[in-house]
Design a protein around this motif. Structure first.
Motif, PDB file in Angstrom:
ATOM      1  N   ASP A  50      74.752 -97.630 -45.164  1.00 41.50           N
ATOM      2  CA  ASP A  50      75.378 -96.962 -46.272  1.00 41.50           C
ATOM      3  C   ASP A  50      76.868 -96.044 -45.678  1.00 41.50           C
ATOM      4  OD1 ASP A  50      75.262 -95.586 -48.811  1.00 41.50           O
ATOM      5  OD2 ASP A  50      75.237 -93.741 -47.778  1.00 41.50           O
ATOM      6  N   LYS A  51      76.672 -95.615 -44.565  1.00 37.74           N
ATOM      7  CA  LYS A  51      77.841 -95.045 -43.991  1.00 37.74           C
ATOM      8  C   LYS A  51      79.039 -96.131 -43.857  1.00 37.74           C
ATOM      9  CE  LYS A  51      79.179 -92.179 -40.081  1.00 37.74           C
ATOM     10  NZ  LYS A  51      78.681 -91.618 -38.679  1.00 37.74           N
ATOM     11  N   HIS A  52      78.517 -97.087 -43.116  1.00 36.24           N
ATOM     12  CA  HIS A  52      79.488 -98.391 -42.923  1.00 36.24           C
ATOM     13  C   HIS A  52      80.010 -98.819 -44.325  1.00 36.24           C
ATOM     14  CE1 HIS A  52      81.008-101.777 -41.042  1.00 36.24           C
ATOM     15  NE2 HIS A  52      80.552-102.438 -42.025  1.00 36.24           N
ATOM     16  N   ILE A  53      79.399 -98.875 -45.338  1.00 36.25           N
ATOM     17  CA  ILE A  53      79.867 -99.451 -46.776  1.00 36.25           C
ATOM     18  C   ILE A  53      80.973 -98.200 -47.135  1.00 36.25           C
ATOM     19  CG2 ILE A  53      79.306 -99.801 -49.089  1.00 36.25           C
ATOM     20  CD1 ILE A  53      76.797-100.791 -48.209  1.00 36.25           C
ATOM     21  N   LYS A  54      80.537 -96.816 -47.005  1.00 38.85           N
ATOM     22  CA  LYS A  54      81.850 -95.801 -47.412  1.00 38.85           C
ATOM     23  C   LYS A  54      82.667 -96.101 -46.554  1.00 38.85           C
ATOM     24  CE  LYS A  54      78.116 -92.748 -49.324  1.00 38.85           C
ATOM     25  NZ  LYS A  54      77.178 -91.496 -49.006  1.00 38.85           N
ATOM     26  N   GLU A  55      82.734 -96.228 -45.301  1.00 41.13           N
ATOM     27  CA  GLU A  55      83.847 -96.394 -44.304  1.00 41.13           C
ATOM     28  C   GLU A  55      84.810 -97.732 -44.551  1.00 41.13           C
ATOM     29  OE1 GLU A  55      86.505 -95.481 -41.167  1.00 41.13           O
ATOM     30  OE2 GLU A  55      85.301 -94.381 -42.667  1.00 41.13           O
ATOM     31  N   LYS A  56      84.222 -98.336 -44.942  1.00 39.86           N
ATOM     32  CA  LYS A  56      84.854 -99.749 -45.547  1.00 39.86           C
ATOM     33  C   LYS A  56      85.648 -99.604 -46.705  1.00 39.86           C
ATOM     34  CE  LYS A  56      83.763-103.966 -44.601  1.00 39.86           C
ATOM     35  NZ  LYS A  56      83.329-105.334 -44.389  1.00 39.86           N
ATOM     36  N   GLU A  57      85.072 -98.786 -47.738  1.00 38.14           N
ATOM     37  CA  GLU A  57      85.735 -98.487 -49.113  1.00 38.14           C
ATOM     38  C   GLU A  57      86.905 -97.560 -48.613  1.00 38.14           C
ATOM     39  OE1 GLU A  57      86.779 -98.031 -52.872  1.00 38.14           O
ATOM     40  OE2 GLU A  57      85.735 -99.513 -51.908  1.00 38.14           O
ATOM     41  N   ARG A  58      86.660 -96.446 -47.889  1.00 32.78           N
ATOM     42  CA  ARG A  58      87.603 -95.483 -47.314  1.00 32.78           C
ATOM     43  C   ARG A  58      88.856 -96.170 -47.050  1.00 32.78           C
ATOM     44  NH1 ARG A  58      89.976 -92.667 -43.299  1.00 32.78           N
ATOM     45  NH2 ARG A  58      88.519 -93.801 -41.804  1.00 32.78           N
ATOM     46  N   ILE A  59      88.608 -97.245 -45.701  1.00 37.88           N
ATOM     47  CA  ILE A  59      89.763 -98.148 -45.294  1.00 37.88           C
ATOM     48  C   ILE A  59      90.476 -98.901 -46.466  1.00 37.88           C
ATOM     49  CG2 ILE A  59      90.158 -99.775 -43.846  1.00 37.88           C
ATOM     50  CD1 ILE A  59      89.838 -97.099 -42.282  1.00 37.88           C
ATOM     51  N   ARG A  60      89.707 -99.390 -47.350  1.00 36.19           N
ATOM     52  CA  ARG A  60      90.397-100.322 -48.469  1.00 36.19           C
ATOM     53  C   ARG A  60      91.062 -99.501 -49.208  1.00 36.19           C
ATOM     54  NH1 ARG A  60      90.267-101.261 -53.583  1.00 36.19           N
ATOM     55  NH2 ARG A  60      88.553 -99.877 -53.971  1.00 36.19           N
ATOM     56  N   THR A  61      90.920 -98.172 -49.430  1.00 29.50           N
ATOM     57  CA  THR A  61      91.855 -97.191 -50.399  1.00 29.50           C
ATOM     58  C   THR A  61      92.867 -97.082 -49.422  1.00 29.50           C
ATOM     59  OG1 THR A  61      90.770 -95.302 -49.523  1.00 29.50           O
ATOM     60  CG2 THR A  61      89.914 -96.212 -51.680  1.00 29.50           C
ATOM     61  N   LEU A  62      93.020 -96.967 -48.054  1.00 25.90           N
ATOM     62  CA  LEU A  62      94.162 -96.679 -47.063  1.00 25.90           C
ATOM     63  C   LEU A  62      95.110 -97.958 -47.393  1.00 25.90           C
ATOM     64  CD1 LEU A  62      92.684 -94.820 -44.065  1.00 25.90           C
ATOM     65  CD2 LEU A  62      94.068 -93.781 -45.712  1.00 25.90           C
ATOM     66  N   TRP A  63      94.592 -99.084 -47.357  1.00 29.65           N
ATOM     67  CA  TRP A  63      95.619-100.036 -47.625  1.00 29.65           C
ATOM     68  C   TRP A  63      96.291-100.020 -49.113  1.00 29.65           C
ATOM     69  CZ3 TRP A  63      97.437-103.493 -44.144  1.00 29.65           C
ATOM     70  CH2 TRP A  63      96.724-103.547 -43.099  1.00 29.65           C
ATOM     71  N   TYR A  64      96.151 -99.264 -50.038  1.00 33.68           N
ATOM     72  CA  TYR A  64      96.552 -99.389 -51.374  1.00 33.68           C
ATOM     73  C   TYR A  64      98.185 -99.702 -51.220  1.00 33.68           C
ATOM     74  CZ  TYR A  64      98.595 -98.104 -55.773  1.00 33.68           C
ATOM     75  OH  TYR A  64      98.999 -98.069 -57.112  1.00 33.68           O
ATOM     76  N   TYR A  65      99.042 -98.661 -50.709  1.00 38.08           N
ATOM     77  CA  TYR A  65     100.348 -98.919 -50.611  1.00 38.08           C
ATOM     78  C   TYR A  65     100.819-100.217 -50.059  1.00 38.08           C
ATOM     79  CZ  TYR A  65     100.809 -94.182 -52.273  1.00 38.08           C
ATOM     80  OH  TYR A  65     100.573 -92.782 -52.951  1.00 38.08           O
ATOM     81  N   GLU A  66     100.323-100.476 -48.825  1.00 41.44           N
ATOM     82  CA  GLU A  66     100.698-102.007 -48.234  1.00 41.44           C
ATOM     83  C   GLU A  66     100.358-102.887 -49.102  1.00 41.44           C
ATOM     84  OE1 GLU A  66      99.879 -99.007 -44.693  1.00 41.44           O
ATOM     85  OE2 GLU A  66      99.036 -99.310 -46.931  1.00 41.44           O
ATOM     86  N   ASN A  67      99.135-102.915 -49.766  1.00 38.85           N
ATOM     87  CA  ASN A  67      98.762-104.266 -50.716  1.00 38.85           C
ATOM     88  C   ASN A  67      99.747-104.365 -51.967  1.00 38.85           C
ATOM     89  OD1 ASN A  67      96.819-105.344 -48.824  1.00 38.85           O
ATOM     90  ND2 ASN A  67      95.290-103.914 -49.717  1.00 38.85           N
ATOM     91  N   GLU A  68     100.353-103.011 -52.685  1.00 39.51           N
ATOM     92  CA  GLU A  68     101.072-103.084 -53.562  1.00 39.51           C
ATOM     93  C   GLU A  68     102.479-103.679 -53.205  1.00 39.51           C
ATOM     94  OE1 GLU A  68     100.642-102.393 -56.834  1.00 39.51           O
ATOM     95  OE2 GLU A  68      98.460-102.666 -56.204  1.00 39.51           O
ATOM     96  N   ILE A  69     102.958-103.228 -51.687  1.00 35.46           N
ATOM     97  CA  ILE A  69     104.160-103.819 -51.302  1.00 35.46           C
ATOM     98  C   ILE A  69     103.783-105.440 -51.022  1.00 35.46           C
ATOM     99  CG2 ILE A  69     105.579-103.669 -49.585  1.00 35.46           C
ATOM    100  CD1 ILE A  69     104.834-100.564 -49.261  1.00 35.46           C
ATOM    101  N   PHE A  70     102.751-105.829 -50.516  1.00 34.57           N
ATOM    102  CA  PHE A  70     102.554-107.137 -50.373  1.00 34.57           C
ATOM    103  C   PHE A  70     102.829-108.087 -51.489  1.00 34.57           C
ATOM    104  CE2 PHE A  70     100.021-105.856 -46.393  1.00 34.57           C
ATOM    105  CZ  PHE A  70     101.050-106.442 -45.559  1.00 34.57           C
ATOM    106  N   LYS A  71     102.178-107.445 -52.582  1.00 36.12           N
ATOM    107  CA  LYS A  71     102.444-108.129 -53.868  1.00 36.12           C
ATOM    108  C   LYS A  71     104.003-108.359 -54.055  1.00 36.12           C
ATOM    109  CE  LYS A  71      97.981-105.888 -56.029  1.00 36.12           C
ATOM    110  NZ  LYS A  71      97.881-105.147 -56.983  1.00 36.12           N
ATOM    111  N   SER A  72     104.691-107.645 -53.802  1.00 36.33           N
ATOM    112  CA  SER A  72     106.468-108.111 -53.888  1.00 36.33           C
ATOM    113  C   SER A  72     106.813-109.161 -53.176  1.00 36.33           C
ATOM    114  CB  SER A  72     107.197-106.744 -53.912  1.00 36.33           C
ATOM    115  OG  SER A  72     107.317-106.448 -52.439  1.00 36.33           O
TER     116      SER A  72
END
Length: 268
Positions: A50-72
């Motif tokens: 459960d802790k690992h799943i929550k951490e993966k989700e937290r890291i996924r949100t930290l990729w938000y800005y990068e992934n939006e820029i990658f889309k361009s």
């Protein structure tokens, strides 16, 4: 899966030898085992998952800005951050970090939220995983000459130039680098919003802390290893007793610099 014939210690050893996601498949079998010890292993493993799943989700949100820029269509993004804007002594250090797209590095966060041991551990992981790392160091004399804000921007510029890979885009913690002709975005509190900036904050902080610990060997009476140059009671007491060193920022000590640059100062 049947654990009959295996002791709790044997099952625990088996679990430890597996990666978490593989071991997680054993949870239903562990929980329905009649033995209390085996059930507790299942409960413990379930909590870890459960802790690992929550951490993966937290890291996924930290990729938000990068992934939006990658889309361009951008391919290479560098995160930029600094350490040491506030201390009374030592350099300001900036780091530029390029990470592989969507890599999962457990624990990456704003360096201020991490223990020293965790920062040191993540520093090594980031160094191993990053596509590029650049460091910029601006000493206290330059800080006094051009002020800390300009020194911070200069350190960031050096960090970018010291990358072995040229980035297409920069994500920077709260600063706009108008003299760097690369598309960029300044994020307020970027070290808690962007994984690239968070990684840079860790690299910058650990690099600067190591520099300050080297200074501690030169000036052990000031306690630099403890306060890293910040204005703590111990630090001010050291200045009052021994004067200002060659690594102090005189512009940060305007109210007392004249007093401590007198006869008792051994470092003027």
């Amino acid at each position: 899966m049947d654990f009959q014939g295996k002791s709790t210690k044997e099952v625990e050893k088996q679990i430890k030898a597996m990666d978490l996601e593989s071991a997680a498949k054993l949870i239903p079998f562990l929980l329905k085992d009649e033995r209390n010890g085996i059930q507790k292993l299942g409960e413990s493993l379930s909590k870890k998952l459960d802790k690992h799943i929550k951490e993966k989700e937290r890291i996924r949100t930290l990729w938000y800005y990068e992934n939006e820029i990658f889309k361009s269509g951008v391919k290479i993004i560098a995160g930029i951050d600094e350490a040491g804007r506030g201390p009374l002594a030592g350099p300001v250090v900036a780091a530029a970090v390029i990470l592989p797209q969507n890599i999962f590095i457990e624990g990456v966060d704003d360096s201020k939220k991490l223990s020293e041991a965790k920062r040191e551990f993540l520093y090594e992981v980031i160094k191993d995983k990053a596509l590029g790392i650049g460091i910029g160091v601006i000493d206290n004399q330059v800080i006094d000459d051009i002020n800390i804000f300009n020194a911070t921007k200069l350190a960031m510029g050096h960090a970018i130039k010291n990358l072995n890979v040229r980035p297409d885009y920069l994500l920077i913690d709260a600063v706009k680098l108008t003299d760097i002709h690369i598309n960029q975005q300044a994020l307020i509190k970027g070290d808690s919003k962007s994984i690239s900036i968070a990684a840079a904050s860790i690299i910058a902080k650990v690099t600067r802390d190591r520099i300050i610990c080297d200074y501690d060997k030169l000036y052990p009476q000031y306690g630099f290893r403890n306060h890293k140059g910040y204005g703590t009671k111990e630090h001010y007491e050291g200045i009052e007793k021994y004067g200002i060193t060659n690594i102090h920022r005189k512009t940060f000590l305007k109210g007392i610099a004249g007093e401590y640059l007198g006869e008792n100062n051994h470092f003027k």
